[in-house]
Design a protein around this motif. Structure first.
Motif, short mmCIF file in Angstrom:
data_model
loop_
_atom_site.label_atom_id
_atom_site.label_comp_id
_atom_site.label_asym_id
_atom_site.label_seq_id
_atom_site.Cartn_x
_atom_site.Cartn_y
_atom_site.Cartn_z
N LEU A 107 7.41 -9.43 4.59
CA LEU A 107 8.65 -8.74 4.95
C LEU A 107 9.58 -8.59 3.76
O LEU A 107 10.20 -7.55 3.58
N LYS A 108 9.69 -9.63 2.96
CA LYS A 108 10.63 -9.61 1.83
C LYS A 108 10.13 -8.78 0.65
O LYS A 108 10.88 -8.02 0.06
N GLN A 109 8.85 -8.95 0.31
CA GLN A 109 8.32 -8.36 -0.93
C GLN A 109 7.30 -7.26 -0.72
O GLN A 109 6.88 -6.62 -1.68
N GLY A 110 6.87 -7.05 0.51
CA GLY A 110 5.87 -6.04 0.77
C GLY A 110 4.49 -6.65 0.92
O GLY A 110 4.30 -7.86 0.81
N LEU A 111 3.50 -5.80 1.14
CA LEU A 111 2.15 -6.27 1.44
C LEU A 111 1.32 -6.62 0.21
O LEU A 111 0.37 -7.38 0.30
N GLN A 112 1.67 -6.08 -0.95
CA GLN A 112 0.87 -6.32 -2.16
C GLN A 112 0.75 -7.79 -2.53
O GLN A 112 -0.36 -8.27 -2.79
N PRO A 113 1.84 -8.56 -2.59
CA PRO A 113 1.69 -9.98 -2.93
C PRO A 113 0.83 -10.74 -1.92
O PRO A 113 0.07 -11.64 -2.30
N GLN A 117 -3.03 -12.68 -2.38
CA GLN A 117 -3.31 -14.06 -2.01
C GLN A 117 -4.46 -14.20 -1.02
O GLN A 117 -5.27 -15.13 -1.14
N ILE A 118 -4.56 -13.31 -0.03
CA ILE A 118 -5.58 -13.49 1.00
C ILE A 118 -6.68 -12.44 0.97
O ILE A 118 -7.68 -12.59 1.65
N GLY A 119 -6.48 -11.36 0.24
CA GLY A 119 -7.50 -10.32 0.16
C GLY A 119 -7.43 -9.35 1.33
O GLY A 119 -6.84 -8.30 1.24
N ASN A 120 -8.01 -9.70 2.44
CA ASN A 120 -8.09 -8.83 3.60
C ASN A 120 -6.87 -9.06 4.51
O ASN A 120 -6.73 -10.13 5.10
N LEU A 121 -6.02 -8.06 4.63
CA LEU A 121 -4.81 -8.18 5.44
C LEU A 121 -5.11 -8.29 6.93
O LEU A 121 -4.28 -8.79 7.69
N ASN A 122 -6.27 -7.85 7.36
CA ASN A 122 -6.62 -7.89 8.79
C ASN A 122 -6.82 -9.31 9.30
O ASN A 122 -6.86 -9.53 10.51
N THR A 132 0.39 -5.72 8.93
CA THR A 132 0.89 -4.38 8.58
C THR A 132 1.80 -3.83 9.67
O THR A 132 2.85 -3.26 9.38
N ASP A 133 1.42 -4.02 10.93
CA ASP A 133 2.27 -3.57 12.04
C ASP A 133 3.56 -4.37 12.10
O ASP A 133 4.63 -3.83 12.37
N PHE A 134 3.46 -5.66 11.84
CA PHE A 134 4.63 -6.54 11.83
C PHE A 134 5.64 -6.09 10.78
O PHE A 134 6.83 -5.99 11.06
N VAL A 135 5.16 -5.78 9.60
CA VAL A 135 6.05 -5.33 8.51
C VAL A 135 6.67 -3.99 8.85
O VAL A 135 7.87 -3.79 8.65
#
Length: 143
Positions: A107-113, A117-122, A132-135
Motif C-alpha cells: 500500500l505504501k510503496q507499491g507492488l514492486q518492492p 521479496q516474494i516473487g509471485n504476487l498471487n 493486487t486487488d487489495f492495493v
C-alpha cells in the motif's frame, strides 16, 4: 493456506462514515446475484457494465432482474440516496507478521518492492483478497 487465514485475521480495515453504510453480499455465485450486489454497492451503471461483459442487457427503463423481490434499478437508487458523500478508510496492521507487513508495504510503496521479496504476487493474500486487488481498493486510504 495457514498464511492466508493468518493474514485475513491480522489485517483490519476500519471504515469511518457519518451514516451507517450497508454492504450487500451474495450467498451464492450466480451471475444475477452478483449483479444485484454490484448494483447495490456500486450503482446501476456498474451493474450494467458487468452484465454486458456476460452478454446480458440491463434496461434503464424496464424491469429486468429482481433482487430479493425488488427491481435492480430501485436497489441502486436506494443506495445512492443513502450512501455518504465520502467515507474515510484507515488501514492498520494488527500484528507484525511478515505477510501483514508485506501488505502494508504494498500500500505504501507499491507492488514492486513486494514482488522483489516474494516473487509471485498471487501467493500473498491481504484481508482475504489478492494483494493486487487489495492495493487497487485501498491505495488512497490513510495508513
Amino acid at each position: 493456506m495457514k498464511t492466508q487465514l493468518l493474514l485475513a485475521a491480522s489485517l483490519f480495515v476500519s471504515v469511518t462514515a457519518s451514516a451507517q453504510s450497508n454492504a450487500y453480499y451474495s450467498k451464492d455465485k450466480k451471475l444475477e446475484s452478483n449483479l444485484c450486489v454490484v448494483s447495490a454497492n456500486e450503482g446501476f451503471s456498474a451493474a450494467r457494465k458487468m452484465a454486458a461483459k456476460h452478454g446480458i442487457y440491463l434496461s434503464r427503463y424496464s424491469k429486468s432482474i429482481l433482487c430479493n423481490g425488488q427491481d435492480i434499478r430501485d436497489i441502486a437508487k436506494e443506495q445512492t440516496a443513502v450512501q455518504p458523500a465520502a467515507s474515510k478508510v484507515e488501514i492498520f496492521a494488527k500484528d507484525t507478521h511478515q505477510e501483514t507487513q508485506l501488505c502494508i508495504t504494498a500500500l505504501k510503496q507499491g507492488l514492486q518492492p513486494v514482488r522483489k521479496q516474494i516473487g509471485n504476487l498471487n501467493t500473498l493474500k491481504c484481508n482475504g483478497q489478492n494483494v493486487t486487488d487489495f492495493v487497487k481498493r485501498y491505495q488512497n486510504a490513510a495508513i
